[in-house]
Structure formats: structure tokens, C-alpha cells
Design a protein around this motif. Structure first.
Motif, PDB file in Angstrom:
ATOM      1  N   GLN A   1      -4.837 -45.137  18.563  1.00 39.13           N
ATOM      2  CA  GLN A   1      -5.282 -44.906  19.592  1.00 39.13           C
ATOM      3  C   GLN A   1      -4.988 -44.685  21.169  1.00 39.13           C
ATOM      4  OE1 GLN A   1      -5.445 -49.309  18.734  1.00 39.13           O
ATOM      5  NE2 GLN A   1      -7.551 -49.189  17.890  1.00 39.13           N
ATOM      6  N   GLN A   2      -2.777 -44.950  21.097  1.00 37.35           N
ATOM      7  CA  GLN A   2      -2.992 -44.247  22.504  1.00 37.35           C
ATOM      8  C   GLN A   2      -3.157 -42.359  22.961  1.00 37.35           C
ATOM      9  OE1 GLN A   2       0.821 -45.570  22.266  1.00 37.35           O
ATOM     10  NE2 GLN A   2       0.976 -47.568  21.854  1.00 37.35           N
ATOM     11  N   HIS A   3      -2.992 -42.258  21.860  1.00 36.35           N
ATOM     12  CA  HIS A   3      -3.315 -40.567  21.903  1.00 36.35           C
ATOM     13  C   HIS A   3      -4.999 -40.872  21.850  1.00 36.35           C
ATOM     14  CE1 HIS A   3       0.643 -39.419  19.940  1.00 36.35           C
ATOM     15  NE2 HIS A   3       0.669 -40.254  20.333  1.00 36.35           N
ATOM     16  N   GLN A   4      -5.564 -41.262  21.778  1.00 33.35           N
ATOM     17  CA  GLN A   4      -6.804 -41.038  21.688  1.00 33.35           C
ATOM     18  C   GLN A   4      -7.074 -41.031  23.319  1.00 33.35           C
ATOM     19  OE1 GLN A   4      -8.458 -43.810  18.057  1.00 33.35           O
ATOM     20  NE2 GLN A   4      -9.439 -41.818  17.459  1.00 33.35           N
ATOM     21  N   MET A   5      -6.556 -42.373  23.672  1.00 30.35           N
ATOM     22  CA  MET A   5      -7.017 -42.794  24.981  1.00 30.35           C
ATOM     23  C   MET A   5      -6.992 -41.257  25.730  1.00 30.35           C
ATOM     24  SD  MET A   5      -5.448 -46.120  25.906  1.00 30.35           S
ATOM     25  CE  MET A   5      -5.916 -46.777  26.864  1.00 30.35           C
ATOM     26  N   VAL A   6      -5.952 -41.012  25.989  1.00 33.10           N
ATOM     27  CA  VAL A   6      -5.445 -38.942  26.282  1.00 33.10           C
ATOM     28  C   VAL A   6      -6.565 -38.230  26.511  1.00 33.10           C
ATOM     29  CG1 VAL A   6      -3.458 -37.769  26.822  1.00 33.10           C
ATOM     30  CG2 VAL A   6      -3.010 -40.143  26.374  1.00 33.10           C
ATOM     31  N   TYR A   7      -6.886 -38.118  25.039  1.00 29.53           N
ATOM     32  CA  TYR A   7      -7.703 -37.046  24.707  1.00 29.53           C
ATOM     33  C   TYR A   7      -8.908 -37.747  25.150  1.00 29.53           C
ATOM     34  CZ  TYR A   7      -4.910 -34.981  20.312  1.00 29.53           C
ATOM     35  OH  TYR A   7      -3.754 -34.512  20.704  1.00 29.53           O
ATOM     36  N   ARG A   8      -9.207 -38.825  25.249  1.00 28.94           N
ATOM     37  CA  ARG A   8     -10.821 -38.896  25.564  1.00 28.94           C
ATOM     38  C   ARG A   8     -10.199 -38.690  27.388  1.00 28.94           C
ATOM     39  NH1 ARG A   8     -11.192 -44.352  24.189  1.00 28.94           N
ATOM     40  NH2 ARG A   8     -11.480 -43.664  21.906  1.00 28.94           N
ATOM     41  N   ALA A   9      -8.755 -38.794  27.801  1.00 32.81           N
ATOM     42  CA  ALA A   9      -9.087 -38.027  29.577  1.00 32.81           C
ATOM     43  C   ALA A   9      -9.450 -36.973  29.640  1.00 32.81           C
ATOM     44  CB  ALA A   9      -7.877 -39.071  29.698  1.00 32.81           C
ATOM     45  N   LEU A  10      -9.031 -35.827  28.908  1.00 35.55           N
ATOM     46  CA  LEU A  10      -9.188 -35.307  28.462  1.00 35.55           C
ATOM     47  C   LEU A  10     -10.365 -34.495  28.366  1.00 35.55           C
ATOM     48  CD1 LEU A  10      -5.239 -34.044  27.276  1.00 35.55           C
ATOM     49  CD2 LEU A  10      -6.310 -34.016  30.139  1.00 35.55           C
ATOM     50  N   GLY A  11     -11.434 -35.427  28.143  1.00 30.82           N
ATOM     51  CA  GLY A  11     -12.211 -34.889  27.713  1.00 30.82           C
ATOM     52  C   GLY A  11     -12.637 -33.334  26.621  1.00 30.82           C
ATOM     53  N   GLU A  12     -13.491 -32.562  27.900  1.00 28.51           N
ATOM     54  CA  GLU A  12     -13.864 -30.898  27.644  1.00 28.51           C
ATOM     55  C   GLU A  12     -12.245 -30.626  27.390  1.00 28.51           C
ATOM     56  OE1 GLU A  12     -14.317 -32.682  30.102  1.00 28.51           O
ATOM     57  OE2 GLU A  12     -13.610 -30.672  31.154  1.00 28.51           O
ATOM     58  N   LEU A  13     -11.690 -30.626  28.083  1.00 30.05           N
ATOM     59  CA  LEU A  13     -10.662 -29.620  28.412  1.00 30.05           C
ATOM     60  C   LEU A  13      -9.665 -29.396  26.678  1.00 30.05           C
ATOM     61  CD1 LEU A  13      -8.856 -30.456  30.961  1.00 30.05           C
ATOM     62  CD2 LEU A  13     -10.441 -29.269  31.500  1.00 30.05           C
ATOM     63  N   MET A  14     -10.259 -30.671  25.981  1.00 30.97           N
ATOM     64  CA  MET A  14      -9.478 -30.491  24.552  1.00 30.97           C
ATOM     65  C   MET A  14     -10.795 -29.329  23.843  1.00 30.97           C
ATOM     66  SD  MET A  14      -6.450 -31.430  24.308  1.00 30.97           S
ATOM     67  CE  MET A  14      -6.048 -31.428  22.705  1.00 30.97           C
ATOM     68  N   ALA A  15     -11.157 -29.203  24.794  1.00 29.14           N
ATOM     69  CA  ALA A  15     -12.267 -28.028  23.316  1.00 29.14           C
ATOM     70  C   ALA A  15     -12.326 -26.998  23.542  1.00 29.14           C
ATOM     71  CB  ALA A  15     -13.676 -28.677  23.668  1.00 29.14           C
ATOM     72  N   GLY A  16     -11.242 -26.446  24.488  1.00 24.99           N
ATOM     73  CA  GLY A  16     -11.422 -24.636  24.163  1.00 24.99           C
ATOM     74  C   GLY A  16      -9.396 -24.724  25.300  1.00 24.99           C
ATOM     75  N   PRO A  17      -9.881 -24.268  26.765  1.00 29.36           N
ATOM     76  CA  PRO A  17      -8.368 -24.434  27.392  1.00 29.36           C
ATOM     77  C   PRO A  17      -7.288 -24.812  27.120  1.00 29.36           C
ATOM     78  CG  PRO A  17     -10.817 -25.342  28.887  1.00 29.36           C
ATOM     79  CD  PRO A  17     -11.216 -25.371  26.923  1.00 29.36           C
ATOM     80  N   VAL A  18      -6.982 -26.072  26.452  1.00 28.93           N
ATOM     81  CA  VAL A  18      -5.663 -26.910  26.138  1.00 28.93           C
ATOM     82  C   VAL A  18      -6.266 -26.659  24.479  1.00 28.93           C
ATOM     83  CG1 VAL A  18      -4.096 -28.531  25.613  1.00 28.93           C
ATOM     84  CG2 VAL A  18      -5.397 -28.528  27.838  1.00 28.93           C
ATOM     85  N   HIS A  19      -5.181 -25.509  23.772  1.00 32.85           N
ATOM     86  CA  HIS A  19      -4.987 -25.276  22.504  1.00 32.85           C
ATOM     87  C   HIS A  19      -4.828 -26.334  20.770  1.00 32.85           C
ATOM     88  CE1 HIS A  19      -5.625 -23.133  18.946  1.00 32.85           C
ATOM     89  NE2 HIS A  19      -3.775 -23.065  18.984  1.00 32.85           N
ATOM     90  N   ALA A  20      -3.239 -26.683  21.964  1.00 39.21           N
ATOM     91  CA  ALA A  20      -2.003 -27.537  21.387  1.00 39.21           C
ATOM     92  C   ALA A  20      -1.720 -28.153  22.507  1.00 39.21           C
ATOM     93  CB  ALA A  20      -1.784 -26.870  20.973  1.00 39.21           C
ATOM     94  N   LEU A  21      -1.870 -29.810  22.683  1.00 39.39           N
ATOM     95  CA  LEU A  21      -0.863 -31.094  23.242  1.00 39.39           C
ATOM     96  C   LEU A  21      -0.642 -31.541  22.327  1.00 39.39           C
ATOM     97  CD1 LEU A  21      -0.879 -31.740  25.631  1.00 39.39           C
ATOM     98  CD2 LEU A  21      -3.033 -33.916  25.413  1.00 39.39           C
ATOM     99  N   ALA A  22       1.215 -31.668  22.580  1.00 36.37           N
ATOM    100  CA  ALA A  22       2.099 -32.391  21.316  1.00 36.37           C
ATOM    101  C   ALA A  22       2.798 -33.765  22.516  1.00 36.37           C
ATOM    102  CB  ALA A  22       3.594 -31.811  21.771  1.00 36.37           C
ATOM    103  N   LEU A  23       1.595 -35.185  22.076  1.00 37.32           N
ATOM    104  CA  LEU A  23       1.575 -35.777  22.547  1.00 37.32           C
ATOM    105  C   LEU A  23       2.606 -37.052  22.405  1.00 37.32           C
ATOM    106  CD1 LEU A  23      -2.094 -37.210  23.299  1.00 37.32           C
ATOM    107  CD2 LEU A  23      -0.431 -37.292  24.599  1.00 37.32           C
ATOM    108  N   GLN A  24       3.781 -37.537  23.286  1.00 35.79           N
ATOM    109  CA  GLN A  24       4.169 -38.939  22.951  1.00 35.79           C
ATOM    110  C   GLN A  24       3.917 -40.165  24.011  1.00 35.79           C
ATOM    111  OE1 GLN A  24       8.499 -37.601  23.354  1.00 35.79           O
ATOM    112  NE2 GLN A  24       8.207 -36.333  21.314  1.00 35.79           N
TER     113      GLN A  24
END
Lengths: 111, 87
Positions: B49-72
Motif C-alpha cells: 500500500q505504501q508503494h501504491q501511494m507513491v506510484y499513484r503520486a507518479l501516475g502517468e510518469l510510470m507508464a513510460g518516462p520512468v522505466h523502473a523505480l526501486a522503492l524503499q
């Protein structure tokens, strides 16, 4: 995501105790992150059903919406989304994955 | 490809109570990033859920511009504990 894709995904994760949506296959992972999760599963000696999203564009996009998780790989145990590469690796390191996986394989973990 | 400051701004604007944020460009190509995010908003939430919050914040950036995001992700308390275990 249309209902057909959603139903397909739900069917797959209901049918198999452990499912890994990945890029490539267990023997030929096509991405480092997918390969890491495959390695974790090998170390846990846990059999899993692999879905190669590179050969299934519908699932590749649908699964991201399904789990509200924008990247591949995605690991599911007993129909529940466990996490992507980071979380699976961290859980493995912390020993949190073993009971979940063993429970799923011998059917003792309730949904 | 995306500039790091854009990612940082998006996280700060959309994840409430961020008290620490460290972003690292893993390859220099501005599309494989590592982010450490500390926020009180993670309290009581599972790691997914914590990671989903960050992914939701990044939204469409995760659908192309950011290829991979290692999250802690950490709550402030967990972040404080982590510091101790490293000493």
C-alpha cells in the motif's frame, strides 16, 4: 480494462496457488527484475505458474490496472497481490515470504 | 526519460507528510530511479500500500518516462530505527 481481460486475470490467479506475471519465462527471464523473483522462488523451492506478459499484451497492460501497480513482475499468492521485485526480495530477506508460499503450496493458508 | 526534480515534486505534492525523500538515478539515463520515501502517511499501511501511494503520486510518469523505480518506503519511526540498526 475490459471485463474479459479482468476475468482472464482473475481466472489465472484463482487457478494456481502461486502466479508470477513476468517478462520472459522461468528458464529465460527477459528482465533483471523478473529474474530476481524467479531466483527467489527457486531458493524457496516454490513452484509457480509463470505468465510471460511479453507474449500477451492484453495481460501486460491489464495486470497493471488490476493490481494498481504499474510495473512487471507481479507475484500473486492464493489470488492476492504480494508485490513486485523489491517487495518480494525484501520479504524473502526478512523471512516473511516462506510461510506465505509454503502455506499456499500445501493449501493451509486461507484466502 | 524524466528529470529527477519532476519526480521529487510529484511525490512531495501527492504523498502527504513526506519528511525525507532521496532520489537516485541508477543508470544516468533518467529512467531507472531508486527512491527512499519517509512519510507519516505510511503509518498502518502495508508495504504494498505504501508503494501504491507513491506510484499513484507518479501516475502517468510510470507508464513510460520512468522505466523502473526501486522503492524503499518508511514511516518516520521505522526510518529512525533503520538508522540505529546500521550503526
Amino acid at each position: 480494462m475490459d471485463e474479459a481481460v479482468k476475468a482472464r486475470i482473475q481466472g489465472i490467479i484463482d487457478e494456481h496457488p502461486i502466479v508470477l506475471f513476468m517478462k520472459g519465462t522461468r528458464n529465460f527471464p527477459q528482465c533483471g527484475f523478473s529474474a530476481t523473483v524467479v531466483e527467489v522462488m527457486k531458493r524457496l523451492d516454490a513452484d509457480f505458474h509463470g505468465v510471460n506478459v511479453l507474449e500477451d499484451p492484453e495481460i501486460r497492460e491489464g495486470i497493471k490496472e488490476f493490481a494498481n501497480w504499474p510495473t512487471i513482475p507481479q507475484l500473486y499468492v492464493k489470488g492476492e497481490f504480494v508485490g513486485g521485485c523489491d517487495i518480494v526480495r525484501d520479504m524473502f530477506t526478512a523471512g516473511e515470504l516462506t510461510p506465505i508460499v509454503n502455506g499456499a503450496l500445501d493449501g493451509t493458508v486461507d484466502k | 526519460m524524466i528529470e529527477p526534480n519532476v519526480i521529487e515534486e510529484r511525490i512531495r505534492e501527492n504523498v502527504p507528510g513526506v519528511s525525507h525523500l532521496a532520489l537516485e538515478d541508477l543508470t544516468g539515463g533518467k529512467d531507472h530511479y531508486k527512491a527512499v520515501v519517509v512519510s507519516a502517511a505510511f503509518d498502518g499501511k502495508s508495504r504494498v500500500q505504501q508503494h501504491q501511494m507513491v506510484y499513484r503520486a507518479l501516475g502517468e510518469l510510470m507508464a513510460g518516462p520512468v522505466h523502473a523505480l526501486a522503492l524503499q518506503t518508511y514511516t518516520p519511526e521505522a526510518w529512525g530505527q533503520r538508522g540505529k540498526s546500521l550503526l
